[in-house]
Every structure is written in structure tokens, then in C-alpha cells.
Write an enzyme that holds these catalytic residues in place. Structure first.
Site, PDB file in Angstrom:
ATOM      1  N   CYS A   4      56.914  34.506  44.453  1.00 25.49           N
ATOM      2  CA  CYS A   4      56.498  33.683  45.368  1.00 25.49           C
ATOM      3  C   CYS A   4      56.466  33.687  46.413  1.00 25.49           C
ATOM      4  CB  CYS A   4      56.225  32.182  44.428  1.00 25.49           C
ATOM      5  SG  CYS A   4      54.802  30.654  44.810  1.00 25.49           S
ATOM      6  N   CYS A  39      56.026  29.620  47.909  1.00 26.41           N
ATOM      7  CA  CYS A  39      56.735  28.928  47.692  1.00 26.41           C
ATOM      8  C   CYS A  39      58.187  29.599  48.406  1.00 26.41           C
ATOM      9  CB  CYS A  39      56.968  30.010  46.187  1.00 26.41           C
ATOM     10  SG  CYS A  39      56.200  29.158  45.161  1.00 26.41           S
ATOM     11  N   ASP A  40      58.892  30.716  49.085  1.00 23.46           N
ATOM     12  CA  ASP A  40      59.585  31.217  49.464  1.00 23.46           C
ATOM     13  C   ASP A  40      59.715  32.203  51.273  1.00 23.46           C
ATOM     14  OD1 ASP A  40      61.164  29.807  47.136  1.00 23.46           O
ATOM     15  OD2 ASP A  40      60.728  32.359  46.289  1.00 23.46           O
TER      16      ASP A  40
END
Length: 317
Positions: free
Chosen positions: A133, A136-137
């Protein structure tokens, strides 16, 4: 008989449980025997969930959601659903233990699973340089060198997004042409931070406690080489966990559960769906949580509309 059974223990499931419990629906949530918390259990730092300005560990966030759901009276069962009977007024949920639960309504929130490469180092370094992701990261890879695996739209989108943070983004694809749409390809080709590595498959993720590189095999001549990277983003698709409802609920062309407009209502009255299992596009913890809210409110309205004295409401406990 229950008023509502919630299947799934990710952000959608636990948020639905919080709302349902606060509405005095006495929900029971089937959380799984081994994978409680969903995909966030594989995520280290979560910095984009509202309310946590310093960030929070994925497992801690899910523990807090569960604690909040239980505080309002949700019963959590650590078991696996093995069978569903969703037609008729009374819904039946069979568990791995052999127990069959009955309810007037069901919220199906089993999420989706990212496809994995199935290679050495992938699971060990998940959350330590290996991610599925970018939104997300990606922030954790500022000024780093990273690689994206895949050749479709999602891979091009991930790679382009990651150039906001990384100094260099390699796109690794096992063929010499991409599956991605023309516009997504053009964006990636035009980005000076992106370099394509064609006809190559990732054989291994290198590193003990953190990702330091990947081992590549050329799909044409079989030669092997190592590529130094600080992170590997795997973008080869994801699969909504719908196997239990095949033939029972309508699905979309993307394989997610069909719902009526912006509601959580499925093709079966009294059955509602929420989270990634209905979302082929965004798949974020916060959107899943919002979807769980919708499902709980829809269930509340559904139960209220049944009316006193109906077979479904007469024996609710």
C-alpha cells in the site's frame, strides 16, 4: 436468536460493531480464529488514520477498536465461518466449532487480501520494507530507492505516487509490455524518477531485519542479478474475500459484493456488506471504517422496519 451477526474483524467490522452495540442491537462479531484485525495487523506505523497525530501501530489501532466495540457490549467470537444460509428471514452462520448462530441480519465485512509473490523474504520483511500500500507506507521512504512490482494500472499508480517521496522508483515487470491503460503508462514513462526493469521477476527479498534489495531473474535468458532498494511495493492486485457468498450474493465485475448505491444493502434482504469487500478502488482503513458505520445504520433501520411481532423480531436476544 441474534439481531445482527458481524463477520470480519477489520476496521469495517469493528466500526459496525461499535455503532450496532451503541444502538442496543447486541451484536456478535465473528473475528476469525487466527487473523483478528485484518490487514492492519501486518502494518507497522499508521499515520493517516484521523485522531492519531503521532501515528499508531496497526495492531494497536485494531486492539483499540476491539476494546471500544466490547466496551459497548459487542460479543467477539474467535472462530471461523464455514457456512452461510442467507435467504429467508432467519440468517444462519455456521462456525468451525460446529455452532450455528441465527440472526435477523448479517453484516459481511471480511475485507480483501493483497496478492503475494510467494517468495523468500516477503513475509519476514512485511512491514520492514515490503508493503502492498503506497498511500499507507510511502511517506516512510522519503529520499529512498524503492521498487514496485507489477504491470497494471495499480502498479503505475503506486509507482507514480511513490515518486512524491522516493528519490528513485524502479518498476519491475516480468514482460516487456504493460497491462496498464495508455494514460497510466504515459504518466509513468514521463516521470524522470521512474525506471523500468523489463522481463524480470523478483525471486527473493533480501535483508534480515530490513529490506536491502531484491534478487531478480531475467524471464528471457534466466540470468540472476541483485538490485539494491530500501523498499519493495507489491502491486499485483488483491482479492476480496467473497468465497463464502459465491452463489448467495450478487457480485460486481470487479469481484466485490454488489451493494445498492451508497448503502450497504446487498442483493439479499437483511444482508449488508462493508469495507474492502465492497470497495475495489480505495481500500483504506478510514474508508472501511466509514463503510462499517453505514452498514450498522442500515441494519438498525432494517430491523426497525420489520415491525413488532414479525417472525424475525419475536425472539431476538
Amino acid at each position: 436468536m441474534r439481531q445482527v451477526i458481524i463477520i470480519g474483524s477489520g476496521p469495517a467490522g469493528f466500526t459496525a460493531a461499535i455503532y450496532a452495540a451503541r444502538a442496543n442491537l447486541n451484536p456478535v462479531l465473528v473475528a476469525s480464529s487466527v487473523e483478528v484485525g485484518g490487514e492492519l495487523m501486518k502494518t507497522t506505523e499508521v499515520e493517516n488514520f484521523p485522531g492519531f497525530p503521532e501515528g499508531i501501530q496497526g495492531p494497536e489501532l485494531m486492539a483499540k477498536m476491539q476494546e471500544q466495540a466490547e466496551r459497548f457490549g459487542t460479543e467477539v467470537l474467535y472462530d471461523d465461518v464455514t457456512g452461510l444460509e442467507l435467504d429467508g428471514e432467519i440468517k444462519k452462520v455456521t462456525l468451525g466449532s460446529g455452532t450455528t448462530l441465527e440472526a435477523a441480519s448479517v453484516i459481511y465485512a471480511t475485507g480483501s487480501a493483497y496478492r503475494t509473490l510467494g517468495i523468500p523474504g516477503e513475509e519476514r520483511l512485511s512491514g520492514h520494507g515490503v508493503s502492498w500500500c503506497a498511500t499507507c507506507d510511502g511517506f516512510f521512504f522519503r529520499d529512498r530507492t524503492i521498487a514496485v512490482v507489477g504491470g497494471g494500472d495499480s502498479a503505475m499508480e503506486e509507482a507514480t505516487f511513490l515518486t512524491k517521496f522516493a528519490s528513485k522508483v524502479y518498476v519491475i515487470h516480468r514482460k516487456d509490455t504493460l497491462r496498464a491503460s495508455k494514460i497510466m503508462q504515459e504518466r509513468a514513462f514521463a516521470n524522470e524518477k521512474i525506471e523500468f526493469i523489463w522481463n524480470s521477476a523478483v525471486e527473493e527479498v533480501l535483508g534480515e531485519d530490513a529490506t536491502i534489495g531484491v534478487r531478480l531473474r531475467n524471464t528471457v535468458d534466466g540470468s540472476v542479478s541483485d538490485l539494491d532498494v530500501d523498499g519493495l511495493f507489491i502491486a499485483i492486485g488483491n482479492d476480496p474475500r467473497t468465497h463464502l457468498v459465491h452463489g448467495k450474493l450478487d457480485l460486481t465485475p470487479e469481484g466485490t459484493i454488489w451493494v445498492d448505491g451508497r448503502s450497504s444493502r446487498t442483493s439479499q434482504p437483511g444482508v449488508f456488506a462493508a469495507g474492502d469487500v465492497i470497495d475495489p478502488t480505495y481500500r483504506q482503513a478510514v474508508t472501511a471504517a466509514g463503510s462499517g458505520t453505514v452498514a450498522a445504520l442500515d441494519v438498525e433501520h432494517f430491523l426497525a422496519a420489520l415491525g413488532d411481532g414479525s417472525p424475525s423480531t419475536a425472539a431476538l436476544v
